[in-house]
Design a protein around this motif. Structure first.
Motif, PDB file in Angstrom:
ATOM      1  N   GLU A   1    -120.651 -94.123  32.710  1.00 21.02           N
ATOM      2  CA  GLU A   1    -120.737 -92.684  32.030  1.00 21.02           C
ATOM      3  C   GLU A   1    -119.112 -92.720  32.425  1.00 21.02           C
ATOM      4  O   GLU A   1    -118.299 -91.844  31.304  1.00 21.02           O
ATOM      5  CB  GLU A   1    -121.371 -91.869  33.780  1.00 21.02           C
TER       6      GLU A   1
ATOM      7  N   HIS B   1    -115.829 -99.548  21.807  1.00 21.74           N
ATOM      8  CA  HIS B   1    -116.638-101.163  21.744  1.00 21.74           C
ATOM      9  C   HIS B   1    -116.939-101.537  21.093  1.00 21.74           C
ATOM     10  O   HIS B   1    -116.959-101.729  19.637  1.00 21.74           O
ATOM     11  CB  HIS B   1    -119.373 -99.891  22.478  1.00 21.74           C
TER      12      HIS B   1
ATOM     13  N   TRP C   1    -122.244 -96.901  27.121  1.00 23.64           N
ATOM     14  CA  TRP C   1    -121.214 -96.391  27.582  1.00 23.64           C
ATOM     15  C   TRP C   1    -121.065 -96.565  29.165  1.00 23.64           C
ATOM     16  O   TRP C   1    -122.172 -95.311  28.857  1.00 23.64           O
ATOM     17  CB  TRP C   1    -120.492 -95.593  26.513  1.00 23.64           C
TER      18      TRP C   1
ATOM     19  N   ARG D   1    -113.633 -91.093  27.389  1.00 25.30           N
ATOM     20  CA  ARG D   1    -113.648 -90.623  25.337  1.00 25.30           C
ATOM     21  C   ARG D   1    -113.336 -88.748  24.963  1.00 25.30           C
ATOM     22  O   ARG D   1    -112.355 -88.705  24.448  1.00 25.30           O
ATOM     23  CB  ARG D   1    -114.207 -91.588  25.196  1.00 25.30           C
ATOM     24  N   ARG D   2    -114.373 -88.498  26.077  1.00 24.71           N
ATOM     25  CA  ARG D   2    -114.356 -86.992  25.609  1.00 24.71           C
ATOM     26  C   ARG D   2    -112.903 -86.234  26.425  1.00 24.71           C
ATOM     27  O   ARG D   2    -112.624 -85.806  25.231  1.00 24.71           O
ATOM     28  CB  ARG D   2    -115.811 -86.812  26.756  1.00 24.71           C
TER      29      ARG D   2
ATOM     30  N   GLN E   1    -117.572 -92.469  29.310  1.00 28.19           N
ATOM     31  CA  GLN E   1    -117.989 -91.349  28.199  1.00 28.19           C
ATOM     32  C   GLN E   1    -117.308 -90.349  28.623  1.00 28.19           C
ATOM     33  O   GLN E   1    -116.534 -89.825  27.479  1.00 28.19           O
ATOM     34  CB  GLN E   1    -119.244 -90.711  28.571  1.00 28.19           C
TER      35      GLN E   1
END
Ligand SMILES: Cc1cc2nc3c(=O)[nH]c(=O)nc-3n(C[C@H](O)[C@H](O)[C@H](O)COP(=O)(O)OP(=O)(O)OC[C@H]3O[C@@H](n4cnc5c(N)ncnc54)[C@H](O)[C@@H]3O)c2cc1C
Length: 417
Positions: free
Chosen positions: A158, A172, A156, A164-165, A161
């Motif tokens: 950065e 994925h 993933w 997604r947060r 990530q």
């Protein structure tokens, strides 16, 4: 098999994927009593992770040749062919359907499926005469333990990530729990990546009704296999094993890999779909993404924004060592040796400590660039079962492999994935 049916084994293999199943098959072929072998794996059946990932990316043909499979005789998979569509090209690359039919035969008729315990290994510890494993299926004990736990977690980036947060719809393709089905019946999808998984996923989604697909990544670069075919022969492996500097071994392995490449027929399929207007290939790298009311907005390195209902990463596996928490625990609690790149330092028989073996990517400092692949499963099983290193396996020719105990070396010209 229930964990309580028998909790002291001769061989306990952690993982019932391609590597774990092939090793079990070879052990049985070498005369081990199947009743003494167990495979611990959390999934509902053997080869589940393989089947799930290859199905998710819409793979139709393997990248590796027909002589690479989980059985015994190099040519047994080829003998199951029924039609022209069962294989492709000069290396007779098998269709996924043919490969899976053969592999299922090996695990079911060979009794491997019946030797599985459903569960997840949490810790390993040496004990008198063997090893103990604490797992979600209870405590297991074994004389010989093998880590066949597969690749590292999906990679993933950065920016992904962070997206997604913040709640962006992002999945994925190699994540076992994130299936293409999660995308629903259609929508606009951005597939991020540049290798086989990305190209195959984009091509197969673009062929489905209701999907509007963008492949975002650098221009496709072609290579027949995912590692240099020389890694299937004795020369490079012998030279690897003669190299005492483990960082230099890492460099040799990395130089032998062709990450982010696709086969010529997959490149042609993508180009054809683009020419027909079914797929858009945006050349560039994703550098950020954020949620929008309609789904997600993806930012490219050239400052372009692409709006979509969801984003699908096809960015391969993380570059960190495979084995996850189990590897970390073995290193920290037991002090087992690792290289500067974090891989186990093992003997030619892939033994990390007395009675503890590794296979797959965990064995790459001994087996080389093809270690994680199907050819690597054959090499690793040879090394573990015979106690010999991979270069002895290379001295065999297919004609001399009448004994089912002997793993089949691949023709030197044949490539890896
Ligand atoms: C889409 C795709 C296509 C590929 N195509 C090819 C190809 O054409 N040719 C080729 O040679 N190679 C190919 N490969 C590479 C490789 O052969 C596969 O990744 C293969 O599945 C690796 O097998 P494995 O047994 O190491 O891992 P896996 O198939 O992932 O199996 C490992 C198993 O171990 C289990 N496990 C992990 N940790 C634990 C634990 N702590 N306790 C218990 N169980 C655990 C996992 O849940 C999993 O079920 C491909 C890979 C991918 C992703």
């Amino acid at each position: 098999m229930s964990a309580t049916a028998q909790n002291r084994h001769e061989w306990l293999i952690l993982g019932s994927g391609i590597h774990g199943c092939h090793l079990a098959h070879r052990l049985i072929g070498a005369g081990e009593d199947p009743a003494g072998i167990a495979l611990l794996d959390p999934h509902p059946r053997a080869l589940w992770a393989w089947e799930k990932r290859t199905d998710a990316v819409g793979m139709r043909y393997l990248r590796s040749p027909a002589v690479h499979h989980i059985g015994s005789d190099p040519y047994e998979l080829g003998r199951l062919r029924r039609s022209k569509s069962d294989h492709l090209g000069v290396y007779q690359r098998p269709s996924l359907a043919l490969f899976n039919r053969h592999a299922r035969g090996v695990v079911e008729t060979g009794g491997i499926e019946a030797r599985r315990i459903t569960g997840w290994a949490r810790r390993i510890a040496p004990e008198r005469g063997g090893w103990s494993v604490s797992s979600s299926a209870g405590a297991l004990r074994t004389r010989r333990l093998v880590l066949a736990t597969g690749p590292a977690a999906p990679s993933w980036p950065e920016w992904a990530q962070a997206a997604r947060r913040s709640g962006a719809p992002i999945h994925h393709i190699l994540e076992p729990r994130s299936e293409v089905e999660a995308l629903g019946d259609g929508g606009s999808i951005v597939v991020v990546g540049a290798g086989m998984s990305a190209a195959q996923t984009a091509f197969s989604l673009a062929g489905r009704d209701g999907f509007d697909v963008v492949l975002l990544g650098p221009p496709l670069s072609q290579a027949r296999f995912d590692s240099h075919p020389m890694w299937l022969g004795p020369t490079l492996v012998a030279s690897l094993r003669r190299t005492p500097d483990l960082s230099e071994r890492r460099r040799m392995i990395d130089a032998g890999r062709c990450p982010g490449t696709v086969t010529d027929e997959v490149a042609r399929a993508v180009a054809g779909a683009c020419a027909e207007g079914r797929l858009r290939h945006v050349h560039g790298r994703a550098v950020g993404a954020e949620p929008t009311p309609g789904g997600i907005s993806v930012e490219t390195e050239t400052g372009e924004s692409i709006d979509a209902s969801a984003l699908l990463l096809a960015t391969g596996f993380a570059r960190r060592p495979p084995g996850g928490g189990l590897l970390a625990q073995a290193v920290s609690d037991l002090g087992l040796p690792v290289s500067p790149c974090g891989r186990p330092v093992v003997s030619p028989a892939l033994e990390w400590a007395p009675g503890l073996h590794v296979t797959g990517g965990l064995a790459e400092l001994e087996i080389g660039a093809a270690a994680p692949n199907i050819a690597g499963a054959m090499r690793c099983a040879w090394a573990i079962v015979s106690g010999a290193g991979p270069d002895q396996a290379d001295e065999l020719t297919p004609a001399r492999q009448s004994s089912p105990a002997r793993p089949a070396p691949s023709p030197e010209a044949a490539g890896g994935r």
